[in-house]
Design an enzyme around this catalytic site. Sequence first.
Site, short mmCIF file in Angstrom:
data_model
loop_
_atom_site.label_atom_id
_atom_site.label_comp_id
_atom_site.label_asym_id
_atom_site.label_seq_id
_atom_site.Cartn_x
_atom_site.Cartn_y
_atom_site.Cartn_z
CB CYS A 184 -0.50 0.29 0.95
SG CYS A 184 0.09 -0.37 2.40
CG ASP A 351 -8.21 2.17 1.08
OD1 ASP A 351 -7.36 1.86 1.05
OD2 ASP A 351 -8.98 1.73 2.12
CG HIS A 353 -5.72 -0.70 1.76
ND1 HIS A 353 -5.73 0.35 2.47
CD2 HIS A 353 -4.17 -1.47 2.39
CE1 HIS A 353 -4.60 0.75 2.53
NE2 HIS A 353 -4.03 -0.56 2.96
#
Length: 495
Positions: A184, A351, A353
């Site tokens: 990430c 994000d 993820h």
Amino acid sequence: MDQQPSSTNDLDTVHFSEPNSDSLVEEQAVKVDVLSGANPPPKSSDTSIVIDPIDSLAVNGSVGGSRPTSGGNGAVSAISSFWNQWTQAATATATATATATTPPVMIQDKQYTELKDFESKITGIINLTYRFDFEPIPKHPDGPTPMGFIPNMILTKGMYHNFTRNVANLISSEAFTNDVGWGCMIRTSQSLLANSLMLFGGRSVDEATVLGYFRDKSTAPFSLHNFIQVAGESPLQVKPGEWFGPNAASLSIKRLTNGLQQWGPLPKIEVMIEASDMYDERVKAVFAKRDISGLLVLFPVRLGIDKIHSVYHSSLLHLLSIPQSAGIAGGKPSSSFYFVGFQGTELIYLDPHYPQTCTEEDIKVLNESYHPKNYHRLDITGLDPSMMIGVNLRDWDDYVAFKKSCAANSNKIIYFQEHPPSSQSMSSVPTATLRPRKNSEFVLITSKDYEEDFVTIDNDQSEFVEINNVAAVHERDAEVLVSVPAEEIVIVDKS
């Protein structure tokens, strides 16, 4: 290990979707909630808000359509008319009150009060996420094994379906074919770099061309593969499957960009790494080069010990509200997000993820996958203190404007000096104070890399003072404090 963000009350997810005629009024009401804060829906452990990106509703406009009336019935018509007038008046009052008391969304130096403009801006940002089925990256003999990330693959949203269908390609004992659970920080760093290149290139650069430099294969200059390759070298020696920290990410970006020989259609930029101080002399030297389109300055910082100290809140928001902002890569412990703006004290971020395929069968679809379908909010008090701040400078005048803005806002994170410290003063650092650090923090720089790229700030313990249990380096005028744990090694790029 990279982790999914936990579902807490300080973190909201907002999804973009096509309008639904059955719930348009409800969706329109939610639009007011998202930007203006009027009558927000009750938060749950997992807040998910669906909004319509096409509707042209303004936050300060009226919301809620009229209910259909039934012909031929005077009583029903009268009640319906009364209902319409009452709901429109109530909605307009609530919206006007919220608009007057709620701050606008800030992204760089732009204020957003109309939802359609805000959504257009968010969906236009490049956002790199987890990928799977990419060119294999051999595991290091002493590094993590791909099999160790099976729980992450199973638990990660959007990955379970692909995991159960394509186990053979997703799992290997010898090579990584996805970055779920550990990539990430690399993805948010790529996002920061990609959007910076778009900014410096302006209308002369095509987004598809920029994205081609970030494909997940070794031949792409800014790929995950090459981030890992340069971070695997001295002094960081990060192995595939190990989590990147701000220091590893910033050094990887610098080495990849400054070492790129063939820029092709991309704007040629230079990258500089600083801990907190910027030096006029260094910036002048960069812009003296005629073939440079811009300078990306990266600040891998730690603004506290366990959480960001409140003394930095306003300074951090200031750095997200200036035209030179490149965003911030950071977030929660062992999880990195790409922060692009804020509303009040709530930070707005994208994000990484979310696993997606690397298949290039349909390039148009692949390119569209580099844009967000949702965004998230996190209160600044929940932000992890370890982060990488990015600043884009087009030329010397832009640097001067940035410098004046920081001074006018009494920024407590970045300081300016005319000349960098001499090498003689740097040689006084006692070697006993240097110790290895984890890759997720700030690391010990070897003498070879020290001579090539880095100098260290004098770690004289007499300069440290204690403020609310946060060790801090005292600023020159004794008014502002740069928070760094006393034992931390601060690294400054001298190029």
